[in-house]
Design a protein around this motif. Structure first.
Motif, PDB file in Angstrom:
ATOM      1  N   ASP A  16       0.828  -1.210   0.000  1.00  0.00           N
ATOM      2  CA  ASP A  16       0.000   0.000   0.000  1.00  0.00           C
ATOM      3  C   ASP A  16       0.858   1.255   0.000  1.00  0.00           C
ATOM      4  O   ASP A  16       2.077   1.207   0.160  1.00  0.00           O
ATOM      5  N   SER A  17       0.177   2.371  -0.126  1.00  0.00           N
ATOM      6  CA  SER A  17       0.834   3.681  -0.105  1.00  0.00           C
ATOM      7  C   SER A  17       0.343   4.486   1.085  1.00  0.00           C
ATOM      8  O   SER A  17      -0.759   4.257   1.602  1.00  0.00           O
ATOM      9  N   LEU A  18       1.165   5.434   1.470  1.00  0.00           N
ATOM     10  CA  LEU A  18       0.830   6.329   2.579  1.00  0.00           C
ATOM     11  C   LEU A  18       1.532   7.650   2.338  1.00  0.00           C
ATOM     12  O   LEU A  18       2.650   7.677   1.803  1.00  0.00           O
ATOM     13  N   ARG A  19       0.879   8.719   2.725  1.00  0.00           N
ATOM     14  CA  ARG A  19       1.471  10.047   2.553  1.00  0.00           C
ATOM     15  C   ARG A  19       1.570  10.724   3.905  1.00  0.00           C
ATOM     16  O   ARG A  19       0.557  10.940   4.578  1.00  0.00           O
ATOM     17  N   LEU A  20       2.779  11.050   4.292  1.00  0.00           N
ATOM     18  CA  LEU A  20       3.029  11.739   5.546  1.00  0.00           C
ATOM     19  C   LEU A  20       3.187  13.233   5.297  1.00  0.00           C
ATOM     20  O   LEU A  20       3.723  13.643   4.263  1.00  0.00           O
ATOM     21  N   LEU A  86       4.887  -0.078   0.288  1.00  0.00           N
ATOM     22  CA  LEU A  86       5.424  -0.218   1.639  1.00  0.00           C
ATOM     23  C   LEU A  86       5.627  -1.687   2.010  1.00  0.00           C
ATOM     24  O   LEU A  86       4.885  -2.571   1.560  1.00  0.00           O
ATOM     25  N   LYS A  87       6.632  -1.906   2.842  1.00  0.00           N
ATOM     26  CA  LYS A  87       7.001  -3.254   3.263  1.00  0.00           C
ATOM     27  C   LYS A  87       6.835  -3.387   4.770  1.00  0.00           C
ATOM     28  O   LYS A  87       7.007  -2.397   5.497  1.00  0.00           O
ATOM     29  N   PRO A  88       6.557  -4.567   5.263  1.00  0.00           N
ATOM     30  CA  PRO A  88       6.396  -4.741   6.719  1.00  0.00           C
ATOM     31  C   PRO A  88       7.609  -4.280   7.516  1.00  0.00           C
ATOM     32  O   PRO A  88       7.451  -3.749   8.628  1.00  0.00           O
ATOM     33  N   THR A 118       5.252  10.118  13.810  1.00  0.00           N
ATOM     34  CA  THR A 118       3.967   9.512  13.494  1.00  0.00           C
ATOM     35  C   THR A 118       4.207   8.030  13.184  1.00  0.00           C
ATOM     36  O   THR A 118       5.147   7.687  12.475  1.00  0.00           O
ATOM     37  N   GLN A 119       3.351   7.193  13.747  1.00  0.00           N
ATOM     38  CA  GLN A 119       3.546   5.753  13.625  1.00  0.00           C
ATOM     39  C   GLN A 119       3.056   5.258  12.272  1.00  0.00           C
ATOM     40  O   GLN A 119       1.930   5.557  11.857  1.00  0.00           O
ATOM     41  N   VAL A 120       3.909   4.487  11.622  1.00  0.00           N
ATOM     42  CA  VAL A 120       3.527   3.803  10.388  1.00  0.00           C
ATOM     43  C   VAL A 120       3.667   2.306  10.639  1.00  0.00           C
ATOM     44  O   VAL A 120       4.744   1.841  11.016  1.00  0.00           O
ATOM     45  N   THR A 121       2.588   1.590  10.452  1.00  0.00           N
ATOM     46  CA  THR A 121       2.599   0.145  10.648  1.00  0.00           C
ATOM     47  C   THR A 121       2.174  -0.523   9.345  1.00  0.00           C
ATOM     48  O   THR A 121       1.107  -0.214   8.806  1.00  0.00           O
TER      49      THR A 121
END
Length: 124
Positions: A16-20, A86-88, A118-121
């Motif tokens: 997945d993707s995430l934007r900080l 993203l990777k684990p 900020t937590q990214v899991t």
């Protein structure tokens, strides 16, 4: 004094993707190098990306090149990190950083200011 506030973290699945986002309290940060680093439990901090005050030059850790993109908007005093695929193992607290001496300092792991993180899991 510069305050940095990160947002955008969360729980995502692998791939997945995430934007900080990082919002700075002072307009002077527009002349600072800014960037991101991360730290996972029990591990040392790791440089992620940095960007010069002009936004014209960016730096990335090797493992993130091609997947992460750092950008900034000096009019809004913000810097963002787009993270794709993203990777684990990238689960960590992600911190925004700034340094008046420029992005190279952040790349070297020297931060003048940093946020609370900020937590990214990333789940497998």
């Amino acid at each position: 004094q510069v305050q940095l506030v990160e947002s955008g973290g969360g729980l995502v699945q692998a791939g997945d993707s995430l934007r900080l986002s990082c919002a700075a309290s002072a307009r002077t940060v527009s002349s600072y190098g800014m960037g991101w680093f991360r730290q996972a439990p029990g591990k040392e901090r790791e440089f992620v990306a940095a960007i010069t005050w002009s936004g014209l030059t960016t730096y990335y850790a090797d493992s993130m090149k091609g997947r992460f993109t750092i950008s900034r908007d000096n009019a809004k005093n913000t810097v963002e990190l787009q993270m794709n695929s993203l990777k684990p193992e990238e689960t960590a607290v992600y911190y925004c950083a700034a340094h008046r001496a420029g992005a190279r300092m952040i790349r070297l792991g020297v931060d003048e200011y940093w946020g609370q993180g900020t937590q990214v899991t990333v789940s497998a």
